[in-house]
Write a protein that holds these residues in place. Sequence first.
Motif, PDB file in Angstrom:
ATOM      1  N   THR A  13       0.767  -1.279  -0.022  1.00 50.12           N
ATOM      2  CA  THR A  13      -0.144  -0.041   0.070  1.00 50.12           C
ATOM      3  C   THR A  13       0.970   1.209  -0.073  1.00 50.12           C
ATOM      4  OG1 THR A  13      -0.050  -0.005   2.341  1.00 50.12           O
ATOM      5  CG2 THR A  13      -1.901  -0.997   1.017  1.00 50.12           C
ATOM      6  N   GLY A  14       2.094   1.160   0.090  1.00 55.31           N
ATOM      7  CA  GLY A  14       2.923   2.418   0.172  1.00 55.31           C
ATOM      8  C   GLY A  14       3.201   2.883  -1.409  1.00 55.31           C
ATOM      9  N   GLN A  15       3.700   4.068  -1.348  1.00 61.15           N
ATOM     10  CA  GLN A  15       3.810   4.758  -2.601  1.00 61.15           C
ATOM     11  C   GLN A  15       4.620   4.032  -3.564  1.00 61.15           C
ATOM     12  OE1 GLN A  15       4.109   9.281  -2.406  1.00 61.15           O
ATOM     13  NE2 GLN A  15       4.751   8.807  -0.381  1.00 61.15           N
ATOM     14  N   VAL A  16       5.637   3.571  -3.261  1.00 65.74           N
ATOM     15  CA  VAL A  16       6.719   2.953  -4.095  1.00 65.74           C
ATOM     16  C   VAL A  16       6.213   1.501  -4.503  1.00 65.74           C
ATOM     17  CG1 VAL A  16       8.903   2.089  -4.429  1.00 65.74           C
ATOM     18  CG2 VAL A  16       8.738   4.244  -3.296  1.00 65.74           C
ATOM     19  N   ALA A  17       5.344   0.882  -3.278  1.00 62.22           N
ATOM     20  CA  ALA A  17       4.815  -0.275  -3.840  1.00 62.22           C
ATOM     21  C   ALA A  17       3.632  -0.364  -4.586  1.00 62.22           C
ATOM     22  CB  ALA A  17       4.343  -0.928  -2.332  1.00 62.22           C
ATOM     23  N   MET A  18       3.137   0.552  -4.692  1.00 63.07           N
ATOM     24  CA  MET A  18       2.011   0.816  -5.735  1.00 63.07           C
ATOM     25  C   MET A  18       2.392   1.280  -6.955  1.00 63.07           C
ATOM     26  SD  MET A  18      -1.153   2.657  -3.301  1.00 63.07           S
ATOM     27  CE  MET A  18      -2.257   2.281  -4.476  1.00 63.07           C
ATOM     28  N   GLU A  19       3.613   1.799  -7.117  1.00 62.04           N
ATOM     29  CA  GLU A  19       4.065   1.966  -8.430  1.00 62.04           C
ATOM     30  C   GLU A  19       4.967   0.768  -8.993  1.00 62.04           C
ATOM     31  OE1 GLU A  19       3.617   4.427 -10.509  1.00 62.04           O
ATOM     32  OE2 GLU A  19       2.690   5.840  -8.806  1.00 62.04           O
ATOM     33  N   LEU A  20       5.352   0.151  -8.013  1.00 61.19           N
ATOM     34  CA  LEU A  20       6.000  -1.323  -8.529  1.00 61.19           C
ATOM     35  C   LEU A  20       4.874  -2.246  -9.140  1.00 61.19           C
ATOM     36  CD1 LEU A  20       8.593  -1.661  -5.847  1.00 61.19           C
ATOM     37  CD2 LEU A  20       8.925  -1.729  -8.290  1.00 61.19           C
ATOM     38  N   ALA A  21       3.833  -1.997  -8.468  1.00 61.12           N
ATOM     39  CA  ALA A  21       2.517  -2.819  -8.843  1.00 61.12           C
ATOM     40  C   ALA A  21       2.128  -2.560 -10.063  1.00 61.12           C
ATOM     41  CB  ALA A  21       1.449  -2.880  -7.886  1.00 61.12           C
ATOM     42  N   ARG A  22       2.219  -1.445 -10.601  1.00 63.28           N
ATOM     43  CA  ARG A  22       1.779  -0.878 -12.053  1.00 63.28           C
ATOM     44  C   ARG A  22       2.847  -1.243 -13.173  1.00 63.28           C
ATOM     45  NH1 ARG A  22       0.412   5.491 -11.479  1.00 63.28           N
ATOM     46  NH2 ARG A  22      -1.888   5.034 -10.926  1.00 63.28           N
ATOM     47  N   ALA A  27       8.899  -1.499   1.713  1.00 65.30           N
ATOM     48  CA  ALA A  27       8.067  -1.342   2.977  1.00 65.30           C
ATOM     49  C   ALA A  27       8.770  -0.734   4.048  1.00 65.30           C
ATOM     50  CB  ALA A  27       7.396  -2.411   3.622  1.00 65.30           C
ATOM     51  N   ALA A  28       8.304   0.079   4.716  1.00 68.07           N
ATOM     52  CA  ALA A  28       9.170   0.830   5.980  1.00 68.07           C
ATOM     53  C   ALA A  28       8.095   1.519   6.870  1.00 68.07           C
ATOM     54  CB  ALA A  28       9.971   1.998   5.267  1.00 68.07           C
ATOM     55  N   TYR A  29       8.632   2.058   7.995  1.00 67.91           N
ATOM     56  CA  TYR A  29       8.091   2.574   8.994  1.00 67.91           C
ATOM     57  C   TYR A  29       8.181   4.120   8.664  1.00 67.91           C
ATOM     58  CZ  TYR A  29       6.190   4.186  13.461  1.00 67.91           C
ATOM     59  OH  TYR A  29       5.636   4.926  14.565  1.00 67.91           O
ATOM     60  N   THR A  30       7.626   5.032   8.124  1.00 70.69           N
ATOM     61  CA  THR A  30       7.901   6.255   7.796  1.00 70.69           C
ATOM     62  C   THR A  30       7.270   7.285   8.328  1.00 70.69           C
ATOM     63  OG1 THR A  30       6.101   6.033   5.867  1.00 70.69           O
ATOM     64  CG2 THR A  30       8.318   5.435   5.040  1.00 70.69           C
ATOM     65  N   ALA A  31       6.650   7.242   9.395  1.00 70.93           N
ATOM     66  CA  ALA A  31       5.893   8.366  10.171  1.00 70.93           C
ATOM     67  C   ALA A  31       7.011   8.876  11.008  1.00 70.93           C
ATOM     68  CB  ALA A  31       4.810   7.626  11.111  1.00 70.93           C
ATOM     69  N   VAL A  32       7.777   9.891  10.470  1.00 65.71           N
ATOM     70  CA  VAL A  32       9.076  10.623  10.961  1.00 65.71           C
ATOM     71  C   VAL A  32       8.885  11.043  12.240  1.00 65.71           C
ATOM     72  CG1 VAL A  32      10.631  12.279  10.729  1.00 65.71           C
ATOM     73  CG2 VAL A  32       9.801  11.140   8.725  1.00 65.71           C
ATOM     74  N   GLY A  50      -1.391   7.813  -1.247  1.00 67.06           N
ATOM     75  CA  GLY A  50      -0.760   7.951   0.065  1.00 67.06           C
ATOM     76  C   GLY A  50      -0.846   9.446   0.783  1.00 67.06           C
ATOM     77  N   ASN A  51       0.163   9.615   1.511  1.00 66.79           N
ATOM     78  CA  ASN A  51       0.317  10.768   2.005  1.00 66.79           C
ATOM     79  C   ASN A  51       1.618  11.449   1.699  1.00 66.79           C
ATOM     80  OD1 ASN A  51      -2.182  10.870   3.628  1.00 66.79           O
ATOM     81  ND2 ASN A  51      -1.134   9.353   5.103  1.00 66.79           N
TER      82      ASN A  51
END
Length: 283
Positions: free
Chosen positions: A10-19, A56-61, A153-154
């Motif tokens: 569901t992350g930004q990069v993962a969703m682009e990888l799915a495309r 995937a990562a914990y990105t909530a800085v 995403g955000n």
Amino acid sequence: MSDLLVFGRTGQVAMELARLVPEARFVGRGEADLADPAACAAVIGAARPAAVINAAAYTAVDRAESDEVTARAVNALAPGAMAAACAGLGVPFVHISTDYVFDGSGDAPRAEDAPTGPLGVYGATKLEGERAIAASGGQWAVLRTSWVFSAHGNNFVKTMRRLGAERPRLTIVADQVGGPTSAAAIAAAVVTMARAMQADPALGGIHHFAGAPDVSWADFARVIFALSGMATEVEEIPTSAYPTPARRPLNSRLDCTAIARDFGIARPDWRADLAAVIKELNA
């Protein structure tokens, strides 16, 4: 790459990888909790893929400042376990990291071997993850990137468009400078790296990748508004006027020479990528 395993759904990069590589296998939280390193390693062992990308990562800085245990499990322990599992199978592992491993001092672009010095928990856990991956003994690559944006995403682009539609004038930090990078460009880069590493066992290591040209958040916002057809005015403020739980690096410039040399990947023009994202958001 039907033999590619990707952590993240569901992350930004993962969703682009799915495309980009819809035939790849995508592992979400339901299949492997990133806070459970052993579960991540077990997925790799069972799947026996030809290459693994961790998107995937914990990105909530800011939240990481009060949630260090989870941030460390997801950003450091899990990637280390993934890299070790890949080393055991003899397959390449590609991981995405961040400019937050640096302290943001000065104004020169940081090279891969520049001294690190994270300012907060997020950067510290990402750096710990890099070190765990490097110690895995296998073939690995870490892609440090910055200021990620997409239609999902955000992210800063979506926040600016939302706030710009509500207010005629916004105060934006102007003393932080970096390279905005589209998630689509990052997805393309990590797939290129994974394929190249499969073909050449000598390839790997830490590489920097960010959009060009470098810009401040305030000037980035101005381009977002212009391309969005919004008349929102930008008032520049220093970082000190916008306190947050986690400190941000002022200098996020990354020297991207090595990735061009080793993988033939050039810095993308974020303005063209931004135009494409805004077109998607408008649609």
